[in-house]
Write a protein that holds these residues in place. Structure first.
Motif, PDB file in Angstrom:
ATOM      1  N   THR B   7       8.948  14.429   3.077  1.00 37.59           N
ATOM      2  CA  THR B   7      10.010  13.967   2.186  1.00 37.59           C
ATOM      3  C   THR B   7       9.441  13.532   0.835  1.00 37.59           C
ATOM      4  OG1 THR B   7       9.774  11.757   3.115  1.00 37.59           O
ATOM      5  CG2 THR B   7      11.447  13.178   4.094  1.00 37.59           C
ATOM      6  N   LEU B   8       8.132  13.556   0.710  1.00 38.90           N
ATOM      7  CA  LEU B   8       7.481  13.062  -0.510  1.00 38.90           C
ATOM      8  C   LEU B   8       7.652  14.033  -1.678  1.00 38.90           C
ATOM      9  CD1 LEU B   8       4.081  12.165   1.162  1.00 38.90           C
ATOM     10  CD2 LEU B   8       5.759  10.508   0.360  1.00 38.90           C
ATOM     11  N   GLN B   9       7.830  13.475  -2.877  1.00 39.82           N
ATOM     12  CA  GLN B   9       7.790  14.290  -4.102  1.00 39.82           C
ATOM     13  C   GLN B   9       6.388  14.290  -4.685  1.00 39.82           C
ATOM     14  OE1 GLN B   9      11.190  12.646  -6.461  1.00 39.82           O
ATOM     15  NE2 GLN B   9      11.228  14.753  -7.239  1.00 39.82           N
ATOM     16  N   HIS B  10       5.747  13.130  -4.610  1.00 38.84           N
ATOM     17  CA  HIS B  10       4.385  12.944  -5.107  1.00 38.84           C
ATOM     18  C   HIS B  10       3.583  12.247  -4.001  1.00 38.84           C
ATOM     19  CE1 HIS B  10       6.132  13.670  -9.078  1.00 38.84           C
ATOM     20  NE2 HIS B  10       6.997  12.700  -8.830  1.00 38.84           N
ATOM     21  N   LEU B  11       2.285  12.230  -4.135  1.00 38.15           N
ATOM     22  CA  LEU B  11       1.471  11.401  -3.242  1.00 38.15           C
ATOM     23  C   LEU B  11       0.748  10.373  -4.115  1.00 38.15           C
ATOM     24  CD1 LEU B  11       0.573  10.837  -0.320  1.00 38.15           C
ATOM     25  CD2 LEU B  11      -1.441  12.257  -0.775  1.00 38.15           C
ATOM     26  N   LEU B  12       1.364   9.200  -4.242  1.00 39.88           N
ATOM     27  CA  LEU B  12       0.815   8.150  -5.105  1.00 39.88           C
ATOM     28  C   LEU B  12       0.033   7.130  -4.291  1.00 39.88           C
ATOM     29  CD1 LEU B  12       4.014   7.612  -7.302  1.00 39.88           C
ATOM     30  CD2 LEU B  12       2.115   9.197  -7.681  1.00 39.88           C
ATOM     31  N   GLY B  13       0.298   7.069  -3.001  1.00 41.64           N
ATOM     32  CA  GLY B  13      -0.381   6.135  -2.116  1.00 41.64           C
ATOM     33  C   GLY B  13       0.171   6.338  -0.724  1.00 41.64           C
ATOM     34  N   LEU B  14      -0.427   5.654   0.262  1.00 39.25           N
ATOM     35  CA  LEU B  14       0.091   5.757   1.629  1.00 39.25           C
ATOM     36  C   LEU B  14       1.049   4.618   1.953  1.00 39.25           C
ATOM     37  CD1 LEU B  14      -2.935   7.064   3.747  1.00 39.25           C
ATOM     38  CD2 LEU B  14      -1.082   8.333   2.648  1.00 39.25           C
ATOM     39  N   MET B 105       2.292  22.413 -16.311  1.00 36.44           N
ATOM     40  CA  MET B 105       1.517  22.399 -15.068  1.00 36.44           C
ATOM     41  C   MET B 105       2.461  22.161 -13.883  1.00 36.44           C
ATOM     42  SD  MET B 105      -1.650  22.964 -15.416  1.00 36.44           S
ATOM     43  CE  MET B 105      -2.761  23.257 -16.787  1.00 36.44           C
ATOM     44  N   ASP B 106       2.147  22.716 -12.734  1.00 37.99           N
ATOM     45  CA  ASP B 106       2.962  22.489 -11.542  1.00 37.99           C
ATOM     46  C   ASP B 106       2.523  21.231 -10.797  1.00 37.99           C
ATOM     47  OD1 ASP B 106       4.601  24.993 -11.522  1.00 37.99           O
ATOM     48  OD2 ASP B 106       2.599  25.885 -11.466  1.00 37.99           O
ATOM     49  N   ALA B 107       1.240  20.939 -10.879  1.00 42.02           N
ATOM     50  CA  ALA B 107       0.726  19.769 -10.165  1.00 42.02           C
ATOM     51  C   ALA B 107      -0.403  19.134 -10.958  1.00 42.02           C
ATOM     52  CB  ALA B 107       0.230  20.154  -8.775  1.00 42.02           C
ATOM     53  N   VAL B 108      -0.475  17.811 -10.878  1.00 44.57           N
ATOM     54  CA  VAL B 108      -1.540  17.065 -11.542  1.00 44.57           C
ATOM     55  C   VAL B 108      -2.222  16.188 -10.501  1.00 44.57           C
ATOM     56  CG1 VAL B 108      -2.122  15.461 -13.398  1.00 44.57           C
ATOM     57  CG2 VAL B 108      -0.147  16.961 -13.657  1.00 44.57           C
ATOM     58  N   VAL B 109      -3.532  16.360 -10.397  1.00 44.06           N
ATOM     59  CA  VAL B 109      -4.336  15.494  -9.532  1.00 44.06           C
ATOM     60  C   VAL B 109      -5.064  14.543 -10.459  1.00 44.06           C
ATOM     61  CG1 VAL B 109      -6.279  15.423  -7.912  1.00 44.06           C
ATOM     62  CG2 VAL B 109      -4.620  17.318  -7.798  1.00 44.06           C
ATOM     63  N   MET B 110      -4.859  13.234 -10.287  1.00 41.80           N
ATOM     64  CA  MET B 110      -5.461  12.312 -11.265  1.00 41.80           C
ATOM     65  C   MET B 110      -6.251  11.190 -10.606  1.00 41.80           C
ATOM     66  SD  MET B 110      -3.873  10.402 -14.608  1.00 41.80           S
ATOM     67  CE  MET B 110      -3.211   8.877 -13.983  1.00 41.80           C
ATOM     68  N   ARG B 111      -7.412  10.939 -11.188  1.00 44.30           N
ATOM     69  CA  ARG B 111      -8.168   9.720 -10.880  1.00 44.30           C
ATOM     70  C   ARG B 111      -8.267   8.928 -12.176  1.00 44.30           C
ATOM     71  NH1 ARG B 111     -13.666   8.979  -7.559  1.00 44.30           N
ATOM     72  NH2 ARG B 111     -12.108   9.248  -5.941  1.00 44.30           N
ATOM     73  N   HIS B 112      -7.997   7.628 -12.073  1.00 44.13           N
ATOM     74  CA  HIS B 112      -7.972   6.789 -13.267  1.00 44.13           C
ATOM     75  C   HIS B 112      -8.373   5.366 -12.878  1.00 44.13           C
ATOM     76  CE1 HIS B 112      -6.406   4.821 -16.900  1.00 44.13           C
ATOM     77  NE2 HIS B 112      -6.354   6.015 -17.454  1.00 44.13           N
ATOM     78  N   ILE B 130      -0.562  13.840  -7.678  1.00 43.02           N
ATOM     79  CA  ILE B 130      -1.360  13.433  -6.516  1.00 43.02           C
ATOM     80  C   ILE B 130      -2.420  12.451  -6.989  1.00 43.02           C
ATOM     81  CG2 ILE B 130      -2.934  14.218  -4.698  1.00 43.02           C
ATOM     82  CD1 ILE B 130      -1.412  16.966  -4.900  1.00 43.02           C
ATOM     83  N   ASN B 131      -2.451  11.303  -6.339  1.00 43.80           N
ATOM     84  CA  ASN B 131      -3.391  10.243  -6.694  1.00 43.80           C
ATOM     85  C   ASN B 131      -4.757  10.526  -6.059  1.00 43.80           C
ATOM     86  OD1 ASN B 131      -4.749   7.890  -7.207  1.00 43.80           O
ATOM     87  ND2 ASN B 131      -3.327   6.532  -6.136  1.00 43.80           N
ATOM     88  N   ALA B 132      -5.744  10.690  -6.905  1.00 43.98           N
ATOM     89  CA  ALA B 132      -7.113  10.892  -6.407  1.00 43.98           C
ATOM     90  C   ALA B 132      -7.919   9.603  -6.534  1.00 43.98           C
ATOM     91  CB  ALA B 132      -7.793  12.015  -7.183  1.00 43.98           C
ATOM     92  N   HIS B 139      -6.312   5.345  -2.555  1.00 47.17           N
ATOM     93  CA  HIS B 139      -6.954   6.663  -2.549  1.00 47.17           C
ATOM     94  C   HIS B 139      -6.367   7.400  -1.337  1.00 47.17           C
ATOM     95  CE1 HIS B 139      -9.664   9.865  -3.063  1.00 47.17           C
ATOM     96  NE2 HIS B 139     -10.832   9.259  -2.960  1.00 47.17           N
ATOM     97  N   PRO B 140      -5.109   7.846  -1.460  1.00 47.35           N
ATOM     98  CA  PRO B 140      -4.387   8.308  -0.267  1.00 47.35           C
ATOM     99  C   PRO B 140      -4.997   9.493   0.459  1.00 47.35           C
ATOM    100  CG  PRO B 140      -3.143   8.788  -2.285  1.00 47.35           C
ATOM    101  CD  PRO B 140      -4.276   7.890  -2.668  1.00 47.35           C
ATOM    102  N   THR B 141      -5.562  10.451  -0.269  1.00 45.49           N
ATOM    103  CA  THR B 141      -6.122  11.599   0.455  1.00 45.49           C
ATOM    104  C   THR B 141      -7.365  11.200   1.253  1.00 45.49           C
ATOM    105  OG1 THR B 141      -7.303  12.362  -1.526  1.00 45.49           O
ATOM    106  CG2 THR B 141      -5.167  13.383  -1.062  1.00 45.49           C
ATOM    107  N   GLN B 142      -8.080  10.172   0.793  1.00 41.02           N
ATOM    108  CA  GLN B 142      -9.213   9.668   1.576  1.00 41.02           C
ATOM    109  C   GLN B 142      -8.697   9.027   2.863  1.00 41.02           C
ATOM    110  OE1 GLN B 142     -12.713   9.823   0.785  1.00 41.02           O
ATOM    111  NE2 GLN B 142     -12.881   9.183   2.927  1.00 41.02           N
ATOM    112  N   GLY B 143      -7.613   8.263   2.746  1.00 39.90           N
ATOM    113  CA  GLY B 143      -7.010   7.669   3.938  1.00 39.90           C
ATOM    114  C   GLY B 143      -6.567   8.733   4.924  1.00 39.90           C
ATOM    115  N   LEU B 144      -5.965   9.797   4.408  1.00 38.22           N
ATOM    116  CA  LEU B 144      -5.493  10.882   5.281  1.00 38.22           C
ATOM    117  C   LEU B 144      -6.646  11.617   5.950  1.00 38.22           C
ATOM    118  CD1 LEU B 144      -2.634  12.325   3.022  1.00 38.22           C
ATOM    119  CD2 LEU B 144      -2.313  11.259   5.262  1.00 38.22           C
TER     120      LEU B 144
END
Lengths: 181, 315
Positions: B7-14, B105-112, B130-132, B139-144
């Protein structure tokens, strides 16, 4: 809205059809060492399993069996992406120089078969790829034809074929469905 | 039966991500693991999709992992790093974002380095974000990928006891792990120097324990966080030797427990500080599995966030 317009095959007819397809496969392939049946996820898997079992019963020899999921290989990802529930791709044998028969329930536009062939190519270079389907409903969008066809049925665009298998749906049957807006 | 999608539009966090969404992302991650085991490890799924990797902070493994995931999915990838960008010429984040937005762009992966920056980005651009890693937030993808590695190892997540050891206060990895593991029904215990444990962290549903040996007696798995050496200069961590003796996962410490404890580490490791080399390279560690699962889970995230799923008809 969907409604059942007709039953094209009941369990007995489906069983007879699969037995005929298995015999056609055996007539064309004498050397089972170089043959593999690969079911296209999801219901193609169960049809391929049954064909492999039928061949084994008649020839008393194992047939290589695998499954392929085409979701990641479809070409309509951003446009309509009708993606099936993801199933595993399992090819536990080298495909190089094998004669592979892709097995699916319904042949329609041909895009799933194209995707399945591309997916197979990720595993190597088969000697040949053939296609076996339970039902061919026409409306091809690509130059793809089946080598083994259980039943051809010309459908209109608002008609769809639903293949049910006991392993997933609780019973074997092929239904002609009518969709209305 | 059509494939369930998130159901997510973005992945900003878990934080706030549902159990079902997490499970779908993990299940698809395992499908992509199979792709990564093929002779040809590339699928055409994201052909024609443009993804930009915006890294305003140094990163090696996360950036490479995302780039690899994007390329394995056949996306068109653009890399942007702050050191070589107009940021050095005084351009603000918003200007940079708007310029990138104009590039469609269709998708932005960002670390900040700023917490919440990816949420801000999602409000400016008409693209999947997507939050990198955003500062000390998440750091949601690390959690996943940590959850995927645990599920692969144990076959389940519910009821699993996971210890997180280290600088909890400054760790986005810890926070994403806590949110994700809590959601899927795992039990989490955090451990580290008292001043590096946030005061109200137990409100997130975790157990706080200052004794690493008690954590090791309790846990099925421990996630060992990197001690950020830059914090030592700030006087937050007195010395490497003291940290290692109190909180380090050493060979001797593990041997005392005589239990099978699975060891995770998000990397990069300070060998000999928070983890011994023998432990990191030993049978109990699944650190290299985490790296491979990182690519697979990022493929899964990209796939689900960029896929407009519809019901299946036969084709």
């Amino acid at each position: 809205m969907k409604k059942v317009k007709a039953t094209l095959m009941d369990a007995a007819a489906m069983s007879r059809t699969l037995a005929r397809l298995a015999h056609e496969i055996m007539e064309r392939h004498h050397n089972l060492e170089t043959l593999a049946l690969v079911g296209i996820q999801r219901r193609g898997e169960f049809l391929a399993r049954r064909l492999a079992k039928l061949v084994h019963q008649h020839r008393n020899a194992e047939v290589k069996f695998g499954t392929v999921d085409v979701t990641f290989h479809r070409d309509d990802f951003r446009t309509r992406l009708p993606s099936p529930r993801l199933g595993p791709t399992q090819i536990d044998f080298g495909v190089n120089d094998l004669h592979i028969i892709l097995v699916d329930d319904v042949l329609y536009t041909g895009r799933t078969v194209r995707a399945a062939m591309n997916s197979l190519m990720d595993f190597g270079r088969p000697a040949s790829i053939e296609l076996a389907v339970l039902v061919d409903r026409g409306h091809r969008e690509l130059p793809i034809q089946a080598d083994y066809v259980g039943q051809s049925y010309s459908t209109s665009v608002n008609e769809h074929i639903h293949v049910h298998v006991a392993e997933v749906d609780g019973k074997d049957e092929v239904l002609l469905m009518e969709y209305s807006q | 039966m059509s494939e369930p999608t998130v159901t997510l539009q973005h992945l900003l966090g878990l934080e706030g991500v549902s159990k079902q969404d997490i499970q779908i992302l993990l299940d698809t991650g395992f499908r992509f693991r199979e792709v990564l085991d093929r002779p040809i490890k590339k699928v055409p799924t994201l052909t024609g999709i443009n993804v930009v990797n915006l890294f305003f902070e140094s990163s090696t493994r996360t950036r490479i992992s995302f780039e690899l995931a994007e390329k394995r999915l056949s996306a068109d990838v653009t890399n942007f790093t702050a050191s070589s960008s107009s940021l050095n010429k005084g351009e603000g984040l918003k200007d940079t974002i708007q310029n990138i937005h104009a590039m469609k762009m269709d998708a932005v992966v960002m670390r900040h380095p700023a917490p919440g920056s990816t949420k801000q980005l999602s409000q400016f651009v008409d693209a999947v974000v997507i939050n990198a890693g955003d500062g000390t937030h998440e750091h949601p993808t690390q959690g996943l990928l940590d959850m995927m590695s645990l599920q692969e190892k144990f076959g389940r997540l519910e009821g699993l006891k996971v210890g997180i050891i280290g600088d909890i206060a400054h760790s986005r990895v810890a926070l994403s792990n806590i949110f994700g593991l809590n959601t899927v029904g795992a039990d989490v215990m955090v451990c580290g120097p008292g001043h590096l444990i946030p005061p109200h962290i137990s409100e997130l549903g975790v157990i706080v324990n200052g004794d690493v040996d008690e954590v090791l007696s309790w846990a099925d798995a421990v996630n060992v966080l990197r001690i950020q050496r830059e914090r030592m200069g700030e006087g937050i961590i007195p010395s490497v030797r003291e940290y290692r003796s109190r909180f380090g996962i050493t060979t001797e410490r593990l041997a005392r427990h005589k239990r099978e404890i699975v060891i995770l580490h998000p990397g990069p490791m300070n060998r000999g500080v928070e983890i011994d080399s023998d432990v990191a390279d030993g049978d109990q560690a699944i650190i290299l599995d985490q790296v491979l699962n990182g690519v697979a889970i990022r493929m899964s995230v990209l796939y689900h966030l960029l896929a407009p799923h519809q019901p299946l008809e036969e084709t």
